[in-house]
Design an enzyme around this catalytic site. Structure first.
Site, PDB file in Angstrom:
ATOM      1  N   SER A  94      23.751  47.203  -8.100  1.00 31.70           N
ATOM      2  CA  SER A  94      23.334  46.537  -9.330  1.00 31.70           C
ATOM      3  C   SER A  94      23.749  45.062  -9.314  1.00 31.70           C
ATOM      4  O   SER A  94      23.410  44.343  -8.382  1.00 31.70           O
ATOM      5  CB  SER A  94      23.895  47.290 -10.546  1.00 31.70           C
ATOM      6  N   ASP A 129      13.790  53.457 -10.800  1.00 35.62           N
ATOM      7  CA  ASP A 129      14.765  52.560 -11.420  1.00 35.62           C
ATOM      8  C   ASP A 129      14.084  51.346 -12.050  1.00 35.62           C
ATOM      9  O   ASP A 129      13.440  50.565 -11.344  1.00 35.62           O
ATOM     10  CB  ASP A 129      15.770  52.101 -10.359  1.00 35.62           C
ATOM     11  N   HIS A 139      19.153  54.185  -9.898  1.00 33.83           N
ATOM     12  CA  HIS A 139      20.009  53.033  -9.626  1.00 33.83           C
ATOM     13  C   HIS A 139      21.101  53.421  -8.632  1.00 33.83           C
ATOM     14  O   HIS A 139      21.898  54.318  -8.890  1.00 33.83           O
ATOM     15  CB  HIS A 139      20.637  52.611 -10.951  1.00 33.83           C
TER      16      HIS A 139
END
Length: 395
Positions: free
Chosen positions: A89, A320, A346
């Site tokens: 991320s 995602d 994710h």
């Protein structure tokens, strides 16, 4: 990343490290957890919070740790271990940006769901939520949004109380909470937790709004540990909150990367009230005048998806919503992979499906002393190793 570092994740990274005989070192991002330089998180005191500063921290730490290793093992001053940087991320973006800005300090990096593209109006986020939900579930979510919008106009207190969110005085905060609850489910690879109960409710003629309210309270809040207060602008304004992560991350959003998850003009899943104005008003209300995300300069500095680096692997899950802020196409010396399945979210490549709730298993609090009696060796291990030893031992 944008939270406290509570220990080493016992995920696929640990498997890779064991395979290559590598050490895993996880530094905490400045300001998060116990790494804050100030007791009070006023806007002025947050001026040193940025991805740029975090990268320099990592560079300095990397050099310090290398020198410490060299001293510990009596190596020459010039000895250098190969370092590889991992992140998921925002920290995935950091891993790519570290390779870009400090190529001499790393042999490569993995940007798992690495959001390297700062986006002002991130409408693709909501569009992906609709795609990941599928036609039936998407239609149910859109109907819920329409009904909640209507109920907010007639009796806002009752509908907020239904979701256990009557503390949210700002309607936009409440609507963003509801949108985020759905998005997070697809983001972390668990669509059945949401879509199955909605489909059953639709089939039985039960209230979709009440069904969704149960989901938000039981799954999003109770099971995933999400706090309603983290969506409250009045709570975000507090300079000494119990949980500072939300105030800190929103500052980075409002000052650097935006990622405003706004409703597209047509066919949106979330309420149209979650728009650019809502986000800009939040930034101004929480941090005051002058805090604004200059995404053009951020992308100019790092290159966005045209990042001019090498030896970076980009990975993204097909479901995602964040993948549209990542590099999804391979380029020379920077392969990109889309992991395709119905619940690939994710950080799927490192965390699996689904990956929430994510329990840190390798922290010091879970380390115990144990003995491999058959080899007469004492060492530290985590709880998973204990299970392995019990099953593999005859004693």
């Amino acid at each position: 990343g944008e939270s406290s570092c509570d220990g080493l994740p016992n995920d696929y990274l640990a498997v890779i490290a064991k395979k290559f005989g590598a050490a895993v070192v996880t530094p905490e991002h400045r300001y998060y957890g116990k790494s804050s330089p100030f007791d009070s998180l006023t806007t002025d005191n947050l001026r040193f919070l940025s991805s740029k500063q975090a990268l320099f921290d990592l560079a300095v730490f990397r050099q310090h740790y290398q020198e410490k290793l060299n001293s510990q093992y009596n190596r020459s001053a010039g000895f250098d271990n190969p370092w590889f940087v991992f992140g998921v991320s925002y920290s995935g973006a950091l891993s790519a940006w570290f390779r870009l800005k400090f190529p001499q300090l790393t042999c490569g990096s993995l940007a798992s769901s690495g959001v390297v593209l700062a986006v002002y109006n991130f409408t693709d986020f909501d569009k992906q939520v609709g795609v990941s939900a599928g036609p039936e579930c998407k239609a149910a979510l859109q109907e819920i949004t329409r009904l909640v919008d209507e109920q907010l106009r007639s009796d806002s207190h009752s509908v907020k109380a239904l979701f256990g969110a009557d503390s949210l005085k700002n309607d936009g905060d409440f609507l963003f909470l509801l949108a985020d609850a759905a998005a997070t489910t697809f983001q972390y690879g668990n669509p059945d937790a949401l879509c199955s109960p909605l489909a059953n409710a639709k089939k039985k003629g039960e209230s979709l709004v009440e069904t969704y309210a149960h989901f938000v309270k039981d799954y999003f809040v109770k099971k995933l540990g999400t706090t309603v207060s983290s969506y409250d602008q009045e709570y975000l304004k507090e300079t000494t909150p119990d949980d500072s992560s939300s105030r800190l991350w929103w500052f980075q959003v409002c000052s650097e990367v935006a990622y405003f998850q706004v409703a597209p003009k047509n066919d949106s899943v979330r309420s149209a009230q979650v728009n650019t104005r809502y986000n800009l008003d939040l930034c101004k209300n929480v941090y005051g005048e002058g805090v604004y995300p200059d995404v053009f300069m951020t992308n100019l500095y790092y290159g966005g998806t045209s990042i001019a680096a090498s030896k970076i692997v980009f990975t993204n899950g097909s479901q995602d919503p964040w993948r549209h802020a990542s590099k999804q196409k391979s380029s020379e010396d920077m392969p990109s992979y889309i992991i395709k399945c119905s619940n690939c979210g994710h950080g799927t490549d490192l965390r699996g499906c689904p990956q929430l709730p994510f329990r840190i298993e390798g922290g010091l609090q879970n380390l115990v002393s144990c003995k491999a009696y058959y080899e007469n060796i004492e060492y530290s291990c985590d709880l998973n190793d204990l299970i392995f030893l019990y099953r593999g031992s005859t004693t």
